[in-house]
Design a protein around this motif. Structure first.
Motif, short mmCIF file in Angstrom:
data_model
loop_
_atom_site.label_atom_id
_atom_site.label_comp_id
_atom_site.label_asym_id
_atom_site.label_seq_id
_atom_site.Cartn_x
_atom_site.Cartn_y
_atom_site.Cartn_z
N LYS A 9 0.87 -1.17 0.00
CA LYS A 9 0.00 0.00 0.00
C LYS A 9 0.91 1.23 0.00
CE LYS A 9 -4.14 1.85 2.02
NZ LYS A 9 -5.30 1.55 2.84
N SER A 74 1.10 -5.43 2.55
CA SER A 74 -0.25 -5.72 3.02
C SER A 74 -0.69 -7.10 2.54
CB SER A 74 -1.20 -4.62 2.54
OG SER A 74 -1.92 -5.02 1.43
N SER A 115 -3.54 7.75 0.11
CA SER A 115 -3.04 6.39 -0.09
C SER A 115 -3.62 5.82 -1.37
CB SER A 115 -3.41 5.50 1.11
OG SER A 115 -4.80 5.41 1.22
N GLU A 117 -4.89 2.57 -3.62
CA GLU A 117 -5.43 1.23 -3.39
C GLU A 117 -4.27 0.24 -3.36
OE1 GLU A 117 -8.57 0.18 -2.75
OE2 GLU A 117 -8.73 2.35 -2.50
N THR A 118 -4.44 -0.80 -2.56
CA THR A 118 -3.40 -1.83 -2.51
C THR A 118 -3.15 -2.33 -3.92
OG1 THR A 118 -4.36 -2.48 -0.44
CG2 THR A 118 -2.75 -3.97 -1.38
#
Ligand SMILES: C[S@@+](CC[C@H](N)C(=O)[O-])C[C@H]1O[C@@H](n2cnc3c(N)ncnc32)[C@H](O)[C@@H]1O
Length: 334
Positions: A9, A74, A115, A117-118
């Motif tokens: 992330k 993550s 942030s 998105e993963t």
């Protein structure tokens, strides 16, 4: 080694160019790794040297905005925060506190944190997806983690994992040197490889039959990478030595390397470093020894040639080109 498929992330703090170094330091103190800075400030001369680019990229005007990002691993259980940080809220509070403390010294700008998105991103290993086996003349160069493709079987194969050092063999400058080495290396060759990086030229030199090679580099990662690549290619320690240091200004390194000793020297470094290197390399070469220089962007060809000609001892024997890069090969004549 398979390409790692970790999830990450990405968090980005919008700050100012004046504060970006301090913000990076603050994040590293909080335990963040892989901190990156993006801004529109032109690279300094030393930055361009470190990044091995001779031409400065044209950037839009610097508006004083700096973006500082970091990545956290993550998985299904969520994001893994560094020790001492409980969760995302705790992390945002700690970063906000850190920014507030920096505010006493510097304008930290907006200080907002966004942030992404993963994503399936592994910034350390990502490049490995693009490093595939390829050929330079008849030599196959391949990543240690790939098989030799069927259409390349039966040739000389060089296994390379550059780690964090320079030198997969795919850069034009490296290929220019390899092609020259094929012309000059034989079973009697004592080889010196200045700026060895991943050790790729040293490995190829030995595979082409050289008796022994000494590699030098300023980067400690190059020493590690060279040892690993020698081992990956089954080359024993008696055939090579790799040392950290600068033959331009370190007399101990010069003495260690030895004088009037080398039949072939390779130096794939930037033109601005090659020019001061030439008089330092000359006394280490045998008379009739060959120096293969590369890493010269075409606009610096003349400056490097002038530097060769200003020295009493070299004769330029060949100039070769690939893309916008130039390699100058010279002989020690006295
Ligand atoms: C472009 S890379 C070449 C790596 C490898 N030899 C190749 O051809 O792919 C240049 C290397 O030279 C090293 N270097 C820069 N200045 C140097 C110096 N004065 N002495 C030794 N190495 C140097 C850098 O750390 C870097 O590893």
């Amino acid at each position: 080694m398979p390409v790692s498929k970790m999830k990450w992330k990405k968090y980005t703090i919008k700050t100012t160019t004046a504060a970006e170094d301090l913000v990076s330091g603050m994040l590293m103190d909080l335990g963040m790794e892989g901190v990156q800075i993006e801004d529109n400030i032109q690279l300094s001369e030393s930055d361009t040297k470190a990044m091995f680019v001779d031409i400065l990229p044209e950037l839009p005007p610097d508006e004083g905005i700096g973006m500082v990002s970091f990545y956290l691993e993550s998985d299904n259980e969520g994001v893994h925060f560094p020790e001492g940080i409980k969760d995302e809220e705790d992390m945002r509070i700690k970063i906000a506190q850190g920014l507030k403390e920096l505010e006493d010294f510097v304008d930290v700008g907006e200080g907002t944190i966004t942030s992404d998105e993963t994503e399936d991103k592994d910034w350390i290993n990502n490049w490995k997806q693009y490093f595939k086996p390829f050929m330079v003349n008849d030599i196959v160069i391949k990543p240690t983690w790939e098989e030799v493709p069927d259409d390349m079987v039966g040739r000389m194969v060089v296994d390379i994992d550059p780690g964090t050092a320079f030198g997969t063999g795919s850069h034009e400058t490296t290929q220019l040197v390899i092609k020259q080495m094929e012309k000059y290396i034989n079973n009697e060759t004592e080889l010196l490889d200045v700026g060895t990086g991943s050790g790729i030229l040293s490995v190829i030199g030995l595979m082409l039959g050289a008796k022994h090679v000494i590699g030098t580099d300023l980067d400690p990662n190059a020493i590690i990478a060279t040892d690993e690549n020698m081992e990956a290619n089954g080359i024993s320690k008696e055939r090579y030595e790799v040392i950290e240091g600068n033959i331009i200004d370190d007399p101990a390194i010069k003495n260690h390397i030895g004088f009037e000793k080398y039949d072939v020297v390779t130096a794939n470094i930037l033109a601005d470093i090659i020019i001061p290197l030439l008089p330092e390399i000359l006394p280490h070469m045998k008379i009739n020894g060959i120096l293969i220089t590369s890493g010269i962007i075409n606009m610096k060809e003349q400056a490097v040639k002038d530097a060769f000609r200003s020295l009493d001892g070299f004769e330029i024997v060949e100039t070769t080109y690939q893309g916008e890069w130039v390699s100058v090969t010279a002989k020690r004549v006295k």
